[in-house]
Design an enzyme around this catalytic site. Structure first.
Site, PDB file in Angstrom:
ATOM      1  CG  ASP A   1      72.117   1.047  -1.716  1.00 32.24           C
ATOM      2  OD1 ASP A   1      71.167   1.749  -1.297  1.00 32.24           O
ATOM      3  OD2 ASP A   1      72.019  -0.177  -1.910  1.00 32.24           O
TER       4      ASP A   1
ATOM      5  CD  GLU B   1      66.184  -0.403  -2.415  1.00 35.58           C
ATOM      6  OE1 GLU B   1      65.084  -0.892  -2.704  1.00 35.58           O
ATOM      7  OE2 GLU B   1      67.111  -0.252  -3.266  1.00 35.58           O
TER       8      GLU B   1
END
Length: 407
Positions: A95, A160
């Protein structure tokens, strides 16, 4: 250390550019960042791994009804070594964060720009700067026909940027059997431009929301109200004393002390001639590990009580995020020794173990009893407009990973 492997990595500059171009073009924003999740980018990575010839690939997805398809993707892949009981894990996250104000970008954030050795685009450093070197190493390893002393494990995780509950947190909690007792863990998600910093410890983190409830009135008759802005300002000023209440210094960290930083302030009334009756502010705290986050919360509670008594308002403190620091990775651990020697061999610098104030997924591993090190070569443009990284250092980082694997 097979020289053919290092020589092959040296030829893969075009591979770095091609991978970054493909990854930058696929936004991977979690739902907390108003995105559709990481599935499209994960599917690209899985196709790429299979095209390289990897057969041992697992999806360890986490359910999340907020995204199309209902899953947040986590991909695990292994290349077998001579000792199949041990694995060097290189853990990167899929991400990204949103680009932010488009007017601050000099190019399309989702279209890779190549400027000599520099690559520009959202995600090129955070965390394609970890993904791409690990994929370059995998390709070079297979192209050279080299068998490492242990397995090479690549783990690409979701979420994350917004807490890791659907990423590495899910993998460690639900699939711990994938990790052996003697495995090594490298997280290429933080570093400095000269490659010398190895992150082995993190501070505790507290994000505090503070709401001040007063009484709104006309500004010409302030005595009829309770000015929440004045009380909020007093609260902010009193937070400075926390540096005296929690005074410890640890040279492993930079800065070496705990920090208590008022940051965001929400809007209150829209006009000038009204005394506000409700204010909201936020404080970001990065606290040395020897202090308990609960004790810091108690200190804020005492400040809140003082403000209430002096200004007649009500103050509510609520943690948005509160994480006690994980145990540090020992500076004499095997992964630190291997990484230190590899950095010195590739970059010619003497690396130093250090602690940071930010949070990484390494904390999840450390809480699970694993020695993990966070390291990469970073230009420190993560989360900024015109985020950039270097082709040369991504090849160099792949060589460091190779040397850790073959040490």
């Amino acid at each position: 250390m097979p020289h053919a492997l290092l020589e092959r990595i040296d030829t893969l500059g075009p591979e770095v550019v091609a991978l970054q171009r493909a990854l930058v073009a696929i936004p991977a924003l979690g739902p907390d960042n108003d995105g559709q999740g990481e599935t499209a980018k994960a599917e690209f990575l899985e196709r790429h791994l299979r095209a390289l010839g990897l057969a041992d690939i697992l999806r360890l997805d986490a359910p999340d009804a907020r995204v199309p398809g209902g899953l947040r993707p986590n991909i695990l892949a292994r290349i077998p070594g001579r000792d199949t009981s041990r694995t060097l894990w290189i853990i990167s996250h899929i991400d990204i964060v949103p680009p932010g104000n488009p007017d601050l970008w000099h190019s399309d954030p989702y279209e890779l720009k190549v400027d000599g050795d520099f690559l520009v685009g959202r995600g090129v450093e955070d965390n394609h700067g970890g993904i791409v070197p690990s994929l370059v190493l995998a390709k070079a390893l297979l192209d050279a026909g080299a068998t490492a002393p242990m397995n090479l494990g690549l783990l690409f995780v979701a979420d994350e940027e917004t807490g890791s509950a659907y990423g590495l947190g899910h993998v460690v909690a639900e699939h711990a059997e994938q990790f052996g007792p003697d495995d090594l863990f490298l997280v290429p998600d933080f570093g400095v431009a000269d490659s010398s910093l190895m992150e082995v410890a993190e501070k505790s983190m507290l994000w505090l929301k503070v709401e001040v409830f007063g009484r709104q009135c006309h500004a010409s008759t302030p005595e009829q109200g309770l000015n929440s802005l004045v009380a909020a300002a007093d609260f902010i000023l009193r937070t400075r004393r926390l540096h005296q209440e929690f005074p410890a210094v640890d040279p492993l960290f930079s800065p070496a002390h705990s920090t208590f930083s008022p940051t965001r302030k929400d809007a209150n009334v829209p006009n000038v001639n009204t005394i506000p009756g409700h204010d909201v502010l936020y404080v970001d705290c990065r606290v040395l590990p020897q202090y308990a986050v609960a004790d810091v919360l108690d200190a804020f509670g005492r400040i809140a009580s003082e403000i209430e008594a002096e200004h007649g308002v009500r103050v509510a403190c609520s943690p948005m995020q509160a994480e006690q620091a994980a145990p540090a990775t020992p500076v004499d651990s095997e992964i630190v020794r291997r990484l230190s020697a590899a950095i010195e061999a590739v970059y010619g610098v003497t690396p130093a173990p250090a602690g940071i104030g930010g949070g990484t997924v390494a904390a999840i591993l450390r809480r699970a009893g694993r020695d993990a090190v966070v390291w990469s070569t970073c230009e420190h443009f993560a989360h900024q407009p015109n985020e950039r990284s270097r082709i040369s250092t991504q090849l160099g980082d792949a060589k460091v990973m190779a040397r850790v694997l073959f040490a």
